[in-house]
Design a protein around this motif. Sequence first.
Motif, PDB file in Angstrom:
ATOM      1  N   SER A 173      -4.874   2.019 -13.430  1.00 63.20           N
ATOM      2  CA  SER A 173      -4.112   3.429 -13.424  1.00 63.20           C
ATOM      3  C   SER A 173      -4.559   3.882 -12.066  1.00 63.20           C
ATOM      4  CB  SER A 173      -4.542   4.257 -14.244  1.00 63.20           C
ATOM      5  OG  SER A 173      -5.880   4.677 -14.403  1.00 63.20           O
ATOM      6  N   ASP A 174      -5.119   3.134 -11.115  1.00 65.57           N
ATOM      7  CA  ASP A 174      -5.427   3.877  -9.600  1.00 65.57           C
ATOM      8  C   ASP A 174      -4.372   3.247  -8.573  1.00 65.57           C
ATOM      9  OD1 ASP A 174      -6.308   4.828  -7.523  1.00 65.57           O
ATOM     10  OD2 ASP A 174      -8.552   4.412  -8.093  1.00 65.57           O
ATOM     11  N   PRO A 175      -3.388   3.947  -8.041  1.00 63.97           N
ATOM     12  CA  PRO A 175      -2.520   3.587  -7.208  1.00 63.97           C
ATOM     13  C   PRO A 175      -2.918   3.262  -5.889  1.00 63.97           C
ATOM     14  CG  PRO A 175      -1.832   5.727  -7.802  1.00 63.97           C
ATOM     15  CD  PRO A 175      -3.105   5.244  -8.476  1.00 63.97           C
ATOM     16  N   ARG A 176      -4.042   3.957  -5.555  1.00 59.48           N
ATOM     17  CA  ARG A 176      -4.298   4.379  -4.111  1.00 59.48           C
ATOM     18  C   ARG A 176      -4.466   2.967  -3.129  1.00 59.48           C
ATOM     19  NH1 ARG A 176      -9.526   8.239  -5.170  1.00 59.48           N
ATOM     20  NH2 ARG A 176      -9.730   6.568  -6.714  1.00 59.48           N
ATOM     21  N   PRO A 177      -5.221   1.844  -3.579  1.00 62.39           N
ATOM     22  CA  PRO A 177      -5.395   0.874  -2.671  1.00 62.39           C
ATOM     23  C   PRO A 177      -3.971   0.034  -2.723  1.00 62.39           C
ATOM     24  CG  PRO A 177      -7.253   0.673  -3.990  1.00 62.39           C
ATOM     25  CD  PRO A 177      -6.192   1.843  -4.633  1.00 62.39           C
ATOM     26  N   ARG A 178      -2.990   0.192  -3.517  1.00 65.88           N
ATOM     27  CA  ARG A 178      -1.533  -0.291  -3.462  1.00 65.88           C
ATOM     28  C   ARG A 178      -0.899   0.472  -2.465  1.00 65.88           C
ATOM     29  NH1 ARG A 178       0.920  -4.876  -4.278  1.00 65.88           N
ATOM     30  NH2 ARG A 178      -0.054  -5.040  -6.285  1.00 65.88           N
ATOM     31  N   ASP A 235       0.890  -0.854   0.862  1.00 69.89           N
ATOM     32  CA  ASP A 235       2.244  -0.649   1.279  1.00 69.89           C
ATOM     33  C   ASP A 235       2.416  -0.102   2.458  1.00 69.89           C
ATOM     34  OD1 ASP A 235       2.815  -1.845  -1.235  1.00 69.89           O
ATOM     35  OD2 ASP A 235       3.331  -0.044  -2.293  1.00 69.89           O
ATOM     36  N   ALA A 236       1.579   0.937   3.027  1.00 70.38           N
ATOM     37  CA  ALA A 236       1.486   1.598   4.381  1.00 70.38           C
ATOM     38  C   ALA A 236       1.279   0.509   5.449  1.00 70.38           C
ATOM     39  CB  ALA A 236       0.728   2.949   4.314  1.00 70.38           C
ATOM     40  N   ALA A 237       0.397  -0.267   5.253  1.00 70.31           N
ATOM     41  CA  ALA A 237       0.079  -1.242   6.245  1.00 70.31           C
ATOM     42  C   ALA A 237       1.335  -2.105   6.584  1.00 70.31           C
ATOM     43  CB  ALA A 237      -1.242  -2.115   5.716  1.00 70.31           C
ATOM     44  N   TRP A 238       1.812  -2.687   5.408  1.00 74.03           N
ATOM     45  CA  TRP A 238       3.072  -3.511   5.558  1.00 74.03           C
ATOM     46  C   TRP A 238       4.265  -2.683   6.258  1.00 74.03           C
ATOM     47  CZ3 TRP A 238       2.495  -8.378   5.888  1.00 74.03           C
ATOM     48  CH2 TRP A 238       1.520  -9.140   5.022  1.00 74.03           C
ATOM     49  N   GLU A 239       4.304  -1.513   5.981  1.00 74.08           N
ATOM     50  CA  GLU A 239       5.488  -0.619   6.705  1.00 74.08           C
ATOM     51  C   GLU A 239       5.234  -0.880   8.039  1.00 74.08           C
ATOM     52  OE1 GLU A 239       6.276   3.296   5.483  1.00 74.08           O
ATOM     53  OE2 GLU A 239       6.149   2.891   3.455  1.00 74.08           O
ATOM     54  N   PHE A 240       3.938  -0.673   8.679  1.00 70.34           N
ATOM     55  CA  PHE A 240       3.672  -0.783  10.133  1.00 70.34           C
ATOM     56  C   PHE A 240       3.801  -2.151  10.531  1.00 70.34           C
ATOM     57  CE2 PHE A 240       0.652  -1.970  13.525  1.00 70.34           C
ATOM     58  CZ  PHE A 240       1.099  -1.233  14.348  1.00 70.34           C
ATOM     59  N   THR A 298       1.886   6.078  11.605  1.00 68.14           N
ATOM     60  CA  THR A 298       1.934   7.437  11.218  1.00 68.14           C
ATOM     61  C   THR A 298       0.511   7.958  10.295  1.00 68.14           C
ATOM     62  OG1 THR A 298       2.993   7.219   9.091  1.00 68.14           O
ATOM     63  CG2 THR A 298       4.201   7.217  10.886  1.00 68.14           C
ATOM     64  N   LYS A 299       0.635   9.244   9.960  1.00 67.16           N
ATOM     65  CA  LYS A 299      -0.294   9.841   9.106  1.00 67.16           C
ATOM     66  C   LYS A 299      -0.701   9.036   7.806  1.00 67.16           C
ATOM     67  CE  LYS A 299      -1.459  14.168   7.127  1.00 67.16           C
ATOM     68  NZ  LYS A 299      -1.160  15.631   7.063  1.00 67.16           N
ATOM     69  N   LEU A 300       0.513   8.347   7.497  1.00 66.79           N
ATOM     70  CA  LEU A 300       0.641   7.644   6.085  1.00 66.79           C
ATOM     71  C   LEU A 300      -0.424   6.538   6.091  1.00 66.79           C
ATOM     72  CD1 LEU A 300       2.052   7.142   3.686  1.00 66.79           C
ATOM     73  CD2 LEU A 300       3.620   5.344   4.499  1.00 66.79           C
ATOM     74  N   GLN A 301      -0.625   5.736   7.293  1.00 64.61           N
ATOM     75  CA  GLN A 301      -1.631   4.896   7.395  1.00 64.61           C
ATOM     76  C   GLN A 301      -3.014   5.343   7.200  1.00 64.61           C
ATOM     77  OE1 GLN A 301       1.015   4.618   9.506  1.00 64.61           O
ATOM     78  NE2 GLN A 301       2.091   2.902   8.358  1.00 64.61           N
ATOM     79  N   ARG A 302      -3.260   6.347   7.983  1.00 62.74           N
ATOM     80  CA  ARG A 302      -4.593   7.087   7.830  1.00 62.74           C
ATOM     81  C   ARG A 302      -4.882   7.624   6.646  1.00 62.74           C
ATOM     82  NH1 ARG A 302      -6.818   8.343  13.000  1.00 62.74           N
ATOM     83  NH2 ARG A 302      -5.417   7.945  14.591  1.00 62.74           N
ATOM     84  N   VAL A 303      -4.024   8.587   5.887  1.00 61.99           N
ATOM     85  CA  VAL A 303      -4.422   9.059   4.601  1.00 61.99           C
ATOM     86  C   VAL A 303      -4.446   7.990   3.476  1.00 61.99           C
ATOM     87  CG1 VAL A 303      -2.987  10.500   2.800  1.00 61.99           C
ATOM     88  CG2 VAL A 303      -3.089  11.310   5.103  1.00 61.99           C
ATOM     89  N   THR A 304      -3.399   6.903   3.398  1.00 61.74           N
ATOM     90  CA  THR A 304      -3.829   6.004   2.676  1.00 61.74           C
ATOM     91  C   THR A 304      -4.894   5.176   2.438  1.00 61.74           C
ATOM     92  OG1 THR A 304      -2.144   4.516   3.481  1.00 61.74           O
ATOM     93  CG2 THR A 304      -1.377   6.085   1.736  1.00 61.74           C
ATOM     94  N   SER A 305      -5.433   5.000   4.007  1.00 64.61           N
ATOM     95  CA  SER A 305      -6.563   4.318   4.150  1.00 64.61           C
ATOM     96  C   SER A 305      -7.717   4.994   3.530  1.00 64.61           C
ATOM     97  CB  SER A 305      -6.897   4.057   5.533  1.00 64.61           C
ATOM     98  OG  SER A 305      -8.158   3.369   5.878  1.00 64.61           O
TER      99      SER A 305
END
Length: 184
Positions: free
Chosen positions: A44-49, A53-58, A65-72
């Motif tokens: 039930s923890d989606p954070r690593p996924r 996903d943010a890494a693959w976007e890059f 973007t901030k997305l990679q930093r926050v999700t990391s």
Amino acid sequence: MLDFMTATASGDFELTMDELRVVARYVAETAQEVLPVFEDANPSDPRPRAALDAAWEFVNGARRTKLQRVTSLDAHRAAKESSTEASRLAARAAGDAASAPYLHPIAKAHQVGHILRAAASAARIAEINASDDPEVGNKMIEQARQRATPVLIDVLNRYPLAPASKNRVEQLMTTLDASLRASR
């Protein structure tokens, strides 16, 4: 400092966005392989996924973007909260993948971890799953060496050697680091 006109990050040396994408791809490929270890233990923890996903976007051409930093950061928090060593390492690998676009071009040994720690973590997960058999980890390190591109090795060689440690993941990382540098 990032120069948007030439798409480079500079410090002690320069890293191009293309080079950062190569590094991020290497880390994301490894994280992709071990993410099920985390998801099986923490369904039930989606954070690593989300981090992966943010890494693959890059990797696939999006701007960092901030997305990679926050999700990391979120994936690393998930790692701290996970109950087993293997699931912690898998979440950490996903966090490393999301942070790879922000690899700093500074000649510090700890930066090597941003390039190689996910592969070393995957090797350690394989060891754990094989009743702590170090030969399994060594085979995984050899596979990680074989996956490394000349561009990744060139980037790695801009940094000092990985720091030595008694921690098994860091030992595996040091082995991979030495192997990649020797293959040049």
